[in-house]
Motif scaffolding. Structure first.
Motif, PDB file in Angstrom:
ATOM      1  N   VAL A  22     111.770  57.354 117.784  1.00 23.33           N
ATOM      2  CA  VAL A  22     111.979  57.653 118.987  1.00 23.33           C
ATOM      3  C   VAL A  22     113.469  58.476 119.255  1.00 23.33           C
ATOM      4  O   VAL A  22     113.754  59.508 119.722  1.00 23.33           O
ATOM      5  N   PHE A  23     114.185  57.728 118.558  1.00 23.56           N
ATOM      6  CA  PHE A  23     115.788  58.083 118.586  1.00 23.56           C
ATOM      7  C   PHE A  23     115.662  59.592 117.939  1.00 23.56           C
ATOM      8  O   PHE A  23     116.402  60.535 118.651  1.00 23.56           O
ATOM      9  N   ALA A  24     115.159  59.777 116.809  1.00 26.36           N
ATOM     10  CA  ALA A  24     114.880  61.175 116.187  1.00 26.36           C
ATOM     11  C   ALA A  24     114.464  62.175 117.058  1.00 26.36           C
ATOM     12  O   ALA A  24     114.855  63.257 117.374  1.00 26.36           O
ATOM     13  N   ILE A  25     113.172  61.866 117.765  1.00 30.63           N
ATOM     14  CA  ILE A  25     112.846  62.736 118.739  1.00 30.63           C
ATOM     15  C   ILE A  25     113.688  63.155 120.121  1.00 30.63           C
ATOM     16  O   ILE A  25     113.849  64.285 120.618  1.00 30.63           O
ATOM     17  N   MET A  26     114.235  61.953 120.568  1.00 28.61           N
ATOM     18  CA  MET A  26     115.060  62.310 121.810  1.00 28.61           C
ATOM     19  C   MET A  26     116.422  62.936 121.196  1.00 28.61           C
ATOM     20  O   MET A  26     117.018  63.950 122.156  1.00 28.61           O
ATOM     21  N   THR A  27     117.001  62.795 120.382  1.00 29.31           N
ATOM     22  CA  THR A  27     118.371  63.356 119.922  1.00 29.31           C
ATOM     23  C   THR A  27     117.758  65.114 119.653  1.00 29.31           C
ATOM     24  O   THR A  27     118.653  65.758 120.037  1.00 29.31           O
ATOM     25  N   GLY A  28     116.660  65.294 119.013  1.00 29.85           N
ATOM     26  CA  GLY A  28     116.370  66.659 118.743  1.00 29.85           C
ATOM     27  C   GLY A  28     116.122  67.283 120.119  1.00 29.85           C
ATOM     28  O   GLY A  28     116.493  68.442 120.363  1.00 29.85           O
ATOM     29  N   TRP A  29     115.362  66.662 120.871  1.00 28.93           N
ATOM     30  CA  TRP A  29     115.125  67.145 122.601  1.00 28.93           C
ATOM     31  C   TRP A  29     116.627  67.427 123.141  1.00 28.93           C
ATOM     32  O   TRP A  29     116.543  68.351 123.862  1.00 28.93           O
ATOM     33  N   GLU A  30     117.476  66.463 123.041  1.00 29.17           N
ATOM     34  CA  GLU A  30     118.860  66.651 123.740  1.00 29.17           C
ATOM     35  C   GLU A  30     119.611  67.857 123.356  1.00 29.17           C
ATOM     36  O   GLU A  30     120.168  68.596 123.981  1.00 29.17           O
ATOM     37  N   LEU A  31     119.384  68.266 121.887  1.00 29.38           N
ATOM     38  CA  LEU A  31     120.073  69.405 121.495  1.00 29.38           C
ATOM     39  C   LEU A  31     119.098  70.510 121.713  1.00 29.38           C
ATOM     40  O   LEU A  31     119.693  71.651 122.065  1.00 29.38           O
ATOM     41  N   ALA A  32     118.091  70.581 121.780  1.00 30.51           N
ATOM     42  CA  ALA A  32     116.944  71.688 122.190  1.00 30.51           C
ATOM     43  C   ALA A  32     117.131  72.072 123.862  1.00 30.51           C
ATOM     44  O   ALA A  32     117.219  73.109 124.181  1.00 30.51           O
ATOM     45  N   ALA A  33     117.112  70.963 124.629  1.00 35.86           N
ATOM     46  CA  ALA A  33     116.910  71.367 126.270  1.00 35.86           C
ATOM     47  C   ALA A  33     117.830  70.303 126.814  1.00 35.86           C
ATOM     48  O   ALA A  33     117.237  69.465 127.627  1.00 35.86           O
ATOM     49  N   PRO A  34     119.238  70.271 126.687  1.00 38.88           N
ATOM     50  CA  PRO A  34     120.229  69.246 127.530  1.00 38.88           C
ATOM     51  C   PRO A  34     120.094  69.661 128.975  1.00 38.88           C
ATOM     52  O   PRO A  34     119.997  70.623 129.492  1.00 38.88           O
TER      53      PRO A  34
END
Ligand SMILES: [Zn+2]
Ligand SMILES: [Zn+2]
Length: 289
Positions: A22-34
């Motif tokens: 979940v940490f990896a998914i959320m970190t990627g999502w934060e970078l893609a669509a902050p």
């Protein structure tokens, strides 16, 4: 091997996989669509917030080597707690235990805002000057121990099964990372999800610098409790991009240092900030423009 022992044997693997996944998914999502632009150094905040995760893991294991899942097994073996005295199907027991545990941590969250000495511990979570996936894990070790003690009491009271407690821990952990994430969720999806669940926009209101917004939206998983008990505020007054995150009393970025976080509860007089519910100075309607 009994089912409780099997769960315990795989618990570290299951929990760590869920955390890192979940940490990896959320970190990627934060970078893609902050959702917001961060205001202070991300390496500094991440070092401190993730440093707290490491400290909390060690402290919790040292003080309470028997974790909540193992404790639930102990309760089941001894017939402690309401659900251990019932003959309900397992799926129904699991749902009942998860919903009740979620209500209990909602109530605990209201309490740590309301009681001044507990607010000292909890305000560390709110003093983060930005709001992202690591904010969800930012708690003082003493608050972690308090939470564990309360969780043990609730598990013994309701007789939650080990599998229910394991599921609850995984859901709570994943939801904390999801709803603290600095992600932009389409508004219609947010509206649909928050009928049942706490979304990032829902919980961000709780991290507003405005006391009446800090003292709303206490939920972690289900959005039900805030709606039911009158602590729900749909959106921040300043808008999600314009609102200020954090607390008035800790605005200096030096406060984000790990050593400062550890000593924070012991600094500043107890009434300072006026945040705890019974010390607050909320604006009246006549104060508003
Ligand atoms: Zn809070
Ligand atoms: Zn939070």
């Amino acid at each position: 091997m009994t089912s409780a022992n099997a769960i315990l044997a795989y618990e570290p693997f299951i929990r760590l996989s869920a955390f890192f996944g979940v940490f990896a998914i959320m970190t990627g999502w934060e970078l893609a669509a902050p959702r917001r632009t961060l205001t202070v150094s991300k390496p500094l905040r991440w070092f401190s917030n993730l440093g707290l995760v490491g400290i909390n893991t060690i402290v919790a294991r040292l003080v309470l080597p028997l974790g909540p899942v193992a404790f639930a097994g102990l309760c089941a073996n001894n017939g402690w707690g309401v659900l251990n005295l019932q003959d309900w199907p397992l799926w129904l027991e699991i749902i009942a235990a998860i919903v009740f545990l979620d209500f209990a941590i909602w109530l605990q969250h209201v309490m740590v805002h309301a009681v001044p000495i507990l607010w000292r511990l909890h305000r560390l979570h709110h003093a983060d000057l930005d709001y992202d996936v690591t904010t969800g894990a930012r708690f003082h070790p003493l608050e972690i121990l308090l939470s564990l003690a309360i969780k043990f009491a609730v598990i013994a009271l309701i007789g939650a099964s080990p599998v229910a407690v394991l599921l609850f821990e995984i859901i709570l952990n994943a939801m904390a990372m999801f709803n603290h994430a600095n992600v932009r969720l389409p508004l219609n999806i947010d509206a649909g999800l928050r009928v049942l669940l706490v979304t990032p926009d829902f919980h961000r209101v709780h991290h507003s610098v405005l006391p009446h917004e800090t003292n709303s939206n206490f939920g972690f998983n289900l959005s039900l409790w805030d709606r039911l008990f009158g602590t729900y505020q749909a959106q921040p007054e300043g808008g999600h991009e314009g609102m200020t995150i954090g607390l008035d009393m800790f605005r200096d970025p030096v406060e984000e240092r790990l050593d400062k976080l550890i000593t924070q509860p012991f600094r500043a007089p107890i009434g300072t900030g006026g945040y705890a519910i019974n010390r607050r100075d909320w604006p009246t309607h006549s104060d508003k423009p």
